[in-house]
Motif scaffolding. Structure first.
Motif, PDB file in Angstrom:
ATOM      1  N   LEU A 182       0.830  -1.197   0.000  1.00  0.00           N
ATOM      2  CA  LEU A 182       0.000   0.000   0.000  1.00  0.00           C
ATOM      3  C   LEU A 182       0.866   1.248   0.000  1.00  0.00           C
ATOM      4  O   LEU A 182       1.897   1.311   0.664  1.00  0.00           O
ATOM      5  CB  LEU A 182      -0.904   0.006   1.246  1.00  0.00           C
ATOM      6  N   GLU A 183       0.424   2.272  -0.761  1.00  0.00           N
ATOM      7  CA  GLU A 183       1.149   3.538  -0.781  1.00  0.00           C
ATOM      8  C   GLU A 183       1.003   4.212   0.573  1.00  0.00           C
ATOM      9  O   GLU A 183      -0.081   4.242   1.157  1.00  0.00           O
ATOM     10  CB  GLU A 183       0.591   4.443  -1.885  1.00  0.00           C
ATOM     11  N   SER A 184       2.100   4.754   1.070  1.00  0.00           N
ATOM     12  CA  SER A 184       2.066   5.345   2.403  1.00  0.00           C
ATOM     13  C   SER A 184       2.950   6.581   2.456  1.00  0.00           C
ATOM     14  O   SER A 184       3.730   6.858   1.542  1.00  0.00           O
ATOM     15  CB  SER A 184       2.542   4.322   3.445  1.00  0.00           C
ATOM     16  N   CYS A 185       2.836   7.319   3.566  1.00  0.00           N
ATOM     17  CA  CYS A 185       3.647   8.509   3.797  1.00  0.00           C
ATOM     18  C   CYS A 185       3.958   8.586   5.288  1.00  0.00           C
ATOM     19  O   CYS A 185       3.061   8.452   6.122  1.00  0.00           O
ATOM     20  CB  CYS A 185       2.902   9.754   3.331  1.00  0.00           C
ATOM     21  N   CYS A 186       5.229   8.792   5.615  1.00  0.00           N
ATOM     22  CA  CYS A 186       5.645   8.824   7.024  1.00  0.00           C
ATOM     23  C   CYS A 186       5.402  10.186   7.674  1.00  0.00           C
ATOM     24  O   CYS A 186       5.561  10.329   8.885  1.00  0.00           O
ATOM     25  CB  CYS A 186       7.126   8.463   7.134  1.00  0.00           C
ATOM     26  N   GLY A 187       5.020  11.169   6.885  1.00  0.00           N
ATOM     27  CA  GLY A 187       4.749  12.483   7.452  1.00  0.00           C
ATOM     28  C   GLY A 187       5.327  13.590   6.591  1.00  0.00           C
ATOM     29  O   GLY A 187       5.937  13.347   5.553  1.00  0.00           O
ATOM     30  N   GLY A 188       5.133  14.849   7.060  1.00  0.00           N
ATOM     31  CA  GLY A 188       5.629  15.982   6.304  1.00  0.00           C
ATOM     32  C   GLY A 188       4.530  16.642   5.494  1.00  0.00           C
ATOM     33  O   GLY A 188       3.340  16.350   5.674  1.00  0.00           O
ATOM     34  N   ILE A 189       4.919  17.535   4.588  1.00  0.00           N
ATOM     35  CA  ILE A 189       3.936  18.295   3.814  1.00  0.00           C
ATOM     36  C   ILE A 189       4.377  18.420   2.355  1.00  0.00           C
ATOM     37  O   ILE A 189       5.540  18.179   2.016  1.00  0.00           O
ATOM     38  CB  ILE A 189       3.731  19.715   4.407  1.00  0.00           C
ATOM     39  N   VAL A 190       3.414  18.826   1.503  1.00  0.00           N
ATOM     40  CA  VAL A 190       3.689  19.122   0.099  1.00  0.00           C
ATOM     41  C   VAL A 190       3.072  20.477  -0.208  1.00  0.00           C
ATOM     42  O   VAL A 190       1.900  20.718   0.100  1.00  0.00           O
ATOM     43  CB  VAL A 190       3.107  18.055  -0.847  1.00  0.00           C
ATOM     44  N   LEU A 191       3.850  21.362  -0.805  1.00  0.00           N
ATOM     45  CA  LEU A 191       3.366  22.689  -1.183  1.00  0.00           C
ATOM     46  C   LEU A 191       3.223  22.767  -2.696  1.00  0.00           C
ATOM     47  O   LEU A 191       4.103  22.310  -3.433  1.00  0.00           O
ATOM     48  CB  LEU A 191       4.322  23.783  -0.695  1.00  0.00           C
ATOM     49  N   THR A 192       2.107  23.370  -3.138  1.00  0.00           N
ATOM     50  CA  THR A 192       1.841  23.511  -4.569  1.00  0.00           C
ATOM     51  C   THR A 192       1.510  24.965  -4.874  1.00  0.00           C
ATOM     52  O   THR A 192       0.790  25.622  -4.105  1.00  0.00           O
ATOM     53  CB  THR A 192       0.655  22.626  -4.997  1.00  0.00           C
ATOM     54  N   SER A 193       2.042  25.487  -5.960  1.00  0.00           N
ATOM     55  CA  SER A 193       1.753  26.869  -6.353  1.00  0.00           C
ATOM     56  C   SER A 193       0.272  27.029  -6.666  1.00  0.00           C
ATOM     57  O   SER A 193      -0.430  26.044  -6.938  1.00  0.00           O
ATOM     58  CB  SER A 193       2.599  27.256  -7.566  1.00  0.00           C
ATOM     59  N   ALA A 194      -0.209  28.273  -6.635  1.00  0.00           N
ATOM     60  CA  ALA A 194      -1.633  28.534  -6.834  1.00  0.00           C
ATOM     61  C   ALA A 194      -2.138  28.007  -8.171  1.00  0.00           C
ATOM     62  O   ALA A 194      -3.277  27.535  -8.281  1.00  0.00           O
ATOM     63  CB  ALA A 194      -1.906  30.035  -6.714  1.00  0.00           C
TER      64      ALA A 194
END
Length: 232
Positions: A182-194
């Motif tokens: 399964l796809e997973s993420c251990c934490g943190g953030i993602v920023l995307t331009s407007a």
């Protein structure tokens, strides 16, 4: 000349002719033997040359086979060594990923980490307005650090921080589970331009990839030692 003298001369002539015949026969015999011995010697040398040439050919074939076999074994050994080294490195990566799971368990330190990741991503993206994406389990924590992160950005860089909009619909993958498929993420953030054209992933998983690529030579040196110049 009487008859006795005639017979004596005839006998002398007969002996002379016989002697010459014997000498000629001996000469022919010696010459024939010499020619035979010479021809035999030439044939013998020819056969020796053939044997030597055949031996050299077979010896060359053996040497080629030995070199091919040695090269094959050497390549197989190198591949085994490379596979073992890669397995050792991947084992470290796997261990690091397991440890990443525990980072978000300490709420206080993880909250501070989220703020730092936000500041870093805002600086890297360098946009006036950005959208913040996070895991659903981190939603409340990220809400709490949005403004502190903007203030930290202004204090650190002496410039107005970007406007932050938190995406509360599309979340990052959930924390890792026992099922590795399964796809997973251990934490943190993602920023995307407007406009959605530029994205800065500052998840813990992405940070691990960056750290792995940047420190791979050091990791290999610590695991396997420094390879001397000229060795492969």
């Amino acid at each position: 000349m009487n008859e006795a003298e005639v017979e004596r001369q005839i006998e002398q002539m007969v002996r002379f002719i016989k002697q010459e015949a014997d000498e000629k026969a001996t000469e022919i015999k010696v010459s024939a033997e010499e020619e035979f011995n010479l021809e035999k010697l030439q044939l013998l040398e020819q056969e020796k040359a053939k044997i030597r040439k055949e031996y050299e050919r077979k010896e060359g074939q053996v040497e080629v086979k030995k070199k091919i076999e040695y090269s094959k074994q050497l390549n197989e050994m190198r591949l085994k060594v490379l596979a073992a080294k890669e397995a050792a490195v991947q084992e470290i990566i796997t261990e690091a990923k397991l440890r990443l799971r525990d980072v978000s368990k300490n709420t206080t330190s993880y909250k501070k980490l989220l703020q730092d990741l936000l500041v870093q991503a805002m600086r890297k993206l360098n946009e006036r307005s950005v959208t913040v994406s996070c895991r659903q389990v981190d939603l409340l924590l990220v809400k709490e650090v949005l403004e502190p992160a903007r203030k930290a950005y202004t204090a650190l860089f002496g410039a107005e921080a970007p406007a932050l909009s938190l995406d509360q619909t599309n979340f990052l993958p959930p924390p890792p589970a026992d099922d590795d498929d399964l796809e997973s993420c251990c934490g943190g953030i993602v920023l995307t331009s407007a406009d959605g054209r530029i994205k800065c992933s500052n998840t813990l998983d992405e940070r691990l990839k960056i750290a792995y690529q940047a420190n791979l030579p050091t990791v290999r040196a610590k695991l396997f030692g420094v390879i001397a110049q000229g060795q492969h």
